[in-house]
Write a protein that holds these residues in place. Structure first.
Motif, PDB file in Angstrom:
ATOM      1  N   THR A  23     -14.320  -6.000 -94.823  1.00 26.90           N
ATOM      2  CA  THR A  23     -14.193  -4.997 -95.894  1.00 26.90           C
ATOM      3  C   THR A  23     -15.680  -5.081 -96.716  1.00 26.90           C
ATOM      4  O   THR A  23     -16.055  -4.138 -97.019  1.00 26.90           O
ATOM      5  N   PRO A  30      -4.113  -3.603 -96.448  1.00 29.06           N
ATOM      6  CA  PRO A  30      -3.328  -4.604 -97.021  1.00 29.06           C
ATOM      7  C   PRO A  30      -2.031  -4.547 -97.157  1.00 29.06           C
ATOM      8  O   PRO A  30      -1.366  -3.375 -96.751  1.00 29.06           O
ATOM      9  N   ALA A  69      -6.271  -8.731 -99.329  1.00 30.93           N
ATOM     10  CA  ALA A  69      -5.563  -7.727 -98.344  1.00 30.93           C
ATOM     11  C   ALA A  69      -4.529  -8.403 -97.837  1.00 30.93           C
ATOM     12  O   ALA A  69      -3.608  -7.844 -97.458  1.00 30.93           O
TER      13      ALA A  69
END
Length: 246
Positions: free
Chosen positions: A12, A176, A203
């Motif tokens: 991410t 998540p 997450a």
């Protein structure tokens, strides 16, 4: 003056960094992905897929594509590519920084057991429980294949690679996740012990909160150390500042 930044991605944070770099005037960003996920999401800037052929191959790629800086934003357990990046940076003189999200820390009520490797994590299980929630990814499950008396709930983004434990149920899901959802999953499968890597981040952290609430012990596989000689930063903003682009 233009700058070409190579982001070693798959996280991410790598995606966020690429997006931040792509909107800066005069900055070209290329994100490199290992190719282990069959359908990666769209990324800003240029994208390359696949390995470099070791540190020498990466060094050659850096020279060929006039790379001005490297950001290693791979998964905290991607030790091989991180080592290659550090060596390639040293060989070429290209500045490099590692963007590594902070690891998780145990809190009151947590029952954590540290392991240095997947094999060490497997060795702890007979004393902790028979029904195991295994969230260490789709690779390396051979470390648990000999535990015939255990039942494994294996969760990963894509189907895990064999060999697998004999009693295995697979759940394909991507975070998540929520604490309530994780607690329900653990109760429904009567989980005795959770096994996870210290990936850090929000997450997938709810499983730890759920385990605490349910008094489920957790085996945490520790991260490999960062390569010598490379600066480690905890977030995208600090990475941008380190690159002089903050």
């Amino acid at each position: 003056m233009s700058a070409h930044v190579l982001v070693l991605g798959g996280t991410t944070e790598a995606r966020e960094l690429a997006a931040a770099l792509a909107v800066r005037p005069g900055v070209r960003v290329t994100t490199s992905l290992a190719g282990r996920v069959s359908r990666p999401g769209a990324l800003p800037g240029d994208v390359r897929i696949g390995g470099f052929g070791g540190s020498e191959g990466m060094a050659a790629w850096l020279r060929e594509h006039d790379v001005d800086a490297i950001v290693d934003a791979t998964h905290p357990f991607a030790a091989t590519i991180s080592a290659h990046a550090a060596r390639a940076a040293t060989t070429t003189g290209v500045p490099a920084v590692m963007l590594r999200r902070p690891g998780w820390e145990a809190g009151p009520g947590d029952r954590w057991h540290a392991a240095a490797t997947l094999a060490e994590a497997a060795a702890l299980l007979p004393d902790l429980g028979r029904r195991v929630f295994l969230t260490t990814g789709r690779l390396g499950l051979a470390a648990y294949a000999h535990l015939d008396d255990h039942e494994f709930l294996v969760r990963s983004v894509e189907a895990p690679e064999p060999p697998l434990p004999r009693r295995t149920r697979i759940v394909l899901a991507r975070g998540p996740f929520t604490t309530d959802g994780e607690a329900t999953l653990m109760r429904d499968h009567r989980i005795d012990v959770l096994v996870t890597k210290d990936s850090g981040g929000a997450a997938t952290a709810p499983k730890l909160t759920a385990a605490r609430a349910l008094a489920v012990p957790v085996v945490i596989v520790r991260r490999p150390p960062a390569p010598d000689g490379i600066a480690v930063v905890p977030d995208v903003a600090t990475a941008l500042s380190h690159l002089g682009l903050g």
